[in-house]
Design a protein around this motif. Sequence first.
Motif, PDB file in Angstrom:
ATOM      1  N   ALA A  19     -17.834  27.184 -30.113  1.00 56.00           N
ATOM      2  CA  ALA A  19     -18.383  28.078 -29.095  1.00 56.00           C
ATOM      3  C   ALA A  19     -19.665  28.744 -29.576  1.00 56.00           C
ATOM      4  N   ALA A  20     -19.769  28.998 -30.862  1.00 56.36           N
ATOM      5  CA  ALA A  20     -20.964  29.630 -31.412  1.00 56.36           C
ATOM      6  C   ALA A  20     -22.175  28.704 -31.286  1.00 56.36           C
ATOM      7  N   GLU A  21     -21.954  27.428 -31.298  1.00 57.31           N
ATOM      8  CA  GLU A  21     -23.033  26.453 -31.210  1.00 57.31           C
ATOM      9  C   GLU A  21     -23.397  26.135 -29.764  1.00 57.31           C
ATOM     10  N   GLY A  22     -22.596  26.523 -28.821  1.00 60.87           N
ATOM     11  CA  GLY A  22     -22.792  26.159 -27.424  1.00 60.87           C
ATOM     12  C   GLY A  22     -21.959  24.945 -27.093  1.00 60.87           C
ATOM     13  N   THR A  23     -21.828  24.693 -25.812  1.00 54.26           N
ATOM     14  CA  THR A  23     -21.020  23.560 -25.388  1.00 54.26           C
ATOM     15  C   THR A  23     -21.795  22.256 -25.555  1.00 54.26           C
ATOM     16  N   CYS A  24     -21.066  21.179 -25.541  1.00 53.99           N
ATOM     17  CA  CYS A  24     -21.700  19.858 -25.651  1.00 53.99           C
ATOM     18  C   CYS A  24     -22.678  19.647 -24.505  1.00 53.99           C
ATOM     19  N   LYS A  25     -22.269  20.028 -23.304  1.00 50.95           N
ATOM     20  CA  LYS A  25     -23.147  19.841 -22.138  1.00 50.95           C
ATOM     21  C   LYS A  25     -24.412  20.665 -22.266  1.00 50.95           C
ATOM     22  N   ALA A  26     -24.285  21.891 -22.757  1.00 56.18           N
ATOM     23  CA  ALA A  26     -25.464  22.747 -22.912  1.00 56.18           C
ATOM     24  C   ALA A  26     -26.424  22.162 -23.944  1.00 56.18           C
ATOM     25  N   ARG A  27     -25.863  21.654 -25.046  1.00 51.96           N
ATOM     26  CA  ARG A  27     -26.722  21.054 -26.075  1.00 51.96           C
ATOM     27  C   ARG A  27     -27.375  19.777 -25.570  1.00 51.96           C
ATOM     28  N   ALA A  28     -26.661  18.990 -24.759  1.00 50.20           N
ATOM     29  CA  ALA A  28     -27.228  17.762 -24.203  1.00 50.20           C
ATOM     30  C   ALA A  28     -28.370  18.101 -23.245  1.00 50.20           C
ATOM     31  N   THR A  29     -28.186  19.141 -22.446  1.00 51.51           N
ATOM     32  CA  THR A  29     -29.238  19.579 -21.523  1.00 51.51           C
ATOM     33  C   THR A  29     -30.449  20.077 -22.302  1.00 51.51           C
ATOM     34  N   GLU A  30     -30.196  20.837 -23.348  1.00 48.62           N
ATOM     35  CA  GLU A  30     -31.270  21.357 -24.191  1.00 48.62           C
ATOM     36  C   GLU A  30     -32.081  20.224 -24.815  1.00 48.62           C
ATOM     37  N   LYS A  31     -31.396  19.155 -25.188  1.00 50.93           N
ATOM     38  CA  LYS A  31     -32.065  17.995 -25.790  1.00 50.93           C
ATOM     39  C   LYS A  31     -32.647  17.054 -24.739  1.00 50.93           C
ATOM     40  N   LYS A  32     -32.393  17.354 -23.456  1.00 46.86           N
ATOM     41  CA  LYS A  32     -32.885  16.558 -22.332  1.00 46.86           C
ATOM     42  C   LYS A  32     -32.434  15.088 -22.416  1.00 46.86           C
ATOM     43  N   LEU A  33     -31.146  14.902 -22.737  1.00 42.06           N
ATOM     44  CA  LEU A  33     -30.588  13.558 -22.847  1.00 42.06           C
ATOM     45  C   LEU A  33     -30.211  13.023 -21.471  1.00 42.06           C
ATOM     46  N   ALA A  34     -30.311  11.706 -21.331  1.00 46.06           N
ATOM     47  CA  ALA A  34     -29.931  11.050 -20.079  1.00 46.06           C
ATOM     48  C   ALA A  34     -29.449   9.644 -20.385  1.00 46.06           C
ATOM     49  N   GLY A  35     -28.723   9.065 -19.443  1.00 41.57           N
ATOM     50  CA  GLY A  35     -28.285   7.676 -19.552  1.00 41.57           C
ATOM     51  C   GLY A  35     -27.376   7.417 -20.739  1.00 41.57           C
ATOM     52  N   ALA A  36     -27.663   6.325 -21.447  1.00 36.89           N
ATOM     53  CA  ALA A  36     -26.830   5.894 -22.571  1.00 36.89           C
ATOM     54  C   ALA A  36     -26.839   6.922 -23.698  1.00 36.89           C
ATOM     55  N   ALA A  37     -27.970   7.571 -23.918  1.00 30.69           N
ATOM     56  CA  ALA A  37     -28.054   8.585 -24.978  1.00 30.69           C
ATOM     57  C   ALA A  37     -27.123   9.758 -24.663  1.00 30.69           C
ATOM     58  N   LEU A  38     -27.087  10.166 -23.400  1.00 28.74           N
ATOM     59  CA  LEU A  38     -26.203  11.252 -22.974  1.00 28.74           C
ATOM     60  C   LEU A  38     -24.744  10.849 -23.152  1.00 28.74           C
ATOM     61  N   ASN A  39     -24.397   9.648 -22.718  1.00 28.61           N
ATOM     62  CA  ASN A  39     -23.016   9.175 -22.846  1.00 28.61           C
ATOM     63  C   ASN A  39     -22.578   9.113 -24.301  1.00 28.61           C
ATOM     64  N   SER A  40     -23.428   8.589 -25.150  1.00 29.20           N
ATOM     65  CA  SER A  40     -23.117   8.484 -26.578  1.00 29.20           C
ATOM     66  C   SER A  40     -22.952   9.871 -27.204  1.00 29.20           C
ATOM     67  N   PHE A  41     -23.880  10.772 -26.889  1.00 31.03           N
ATOM     68  CA  PHE A  41     -23.821  12.122 -27.425  1.00 31.03           C
ATOM     69  C   PHE A  41     -22.546  12.833 -26.990  1.00 31.03           C
ATOM     70  N   MET A  42     -22.216  12.735 -25.707  1.00 30.50           N
ATOM     71  CA  MET A  42     -21.031  13.416 -25.183  1.00 30.50           C
ATOM     72  C   MET A  42     -19.741  12.853 -25.798  1.00 30.50           C
ATOM     73  N   LYS A  43     -19.689  11.547 -25.976  1.00 28.90           N
ATOM     74  CA  LYS A  43     -18.506  10.914 -26.567  1.00 28.90           C
ATOM     75  C   LYS A  43     -18.300  11.398 -28.006  1.00 28.90           C
TER      76      LYS A  43
END
Length: 81
Positions: A19-43
Amino acid sequence: MRAVSVAVLVLALSGHAMAAEGTCKARATEKKLAGAALNSFMKKCESDAQTTCDTAAGDKKLAGAAKSSFTKKCVIDAVGT
């Protein structure tokens, strides 16, 4: 009934390391990930959260329904909505 009461109490008092680092979704949004990169990061992020939450449940000496409940909520909180 006691296990459910313990689970509710533990969930109410617990904090998460993720929780101190933020949620996975928030970090993915911050990194502006999309598509396969987003799926890989979230997994990977969800897998890491599961490991962290399992360890936290073990540290708290939870078992059975209390452990399952704690771990499920912990992972959901870490991943985000």
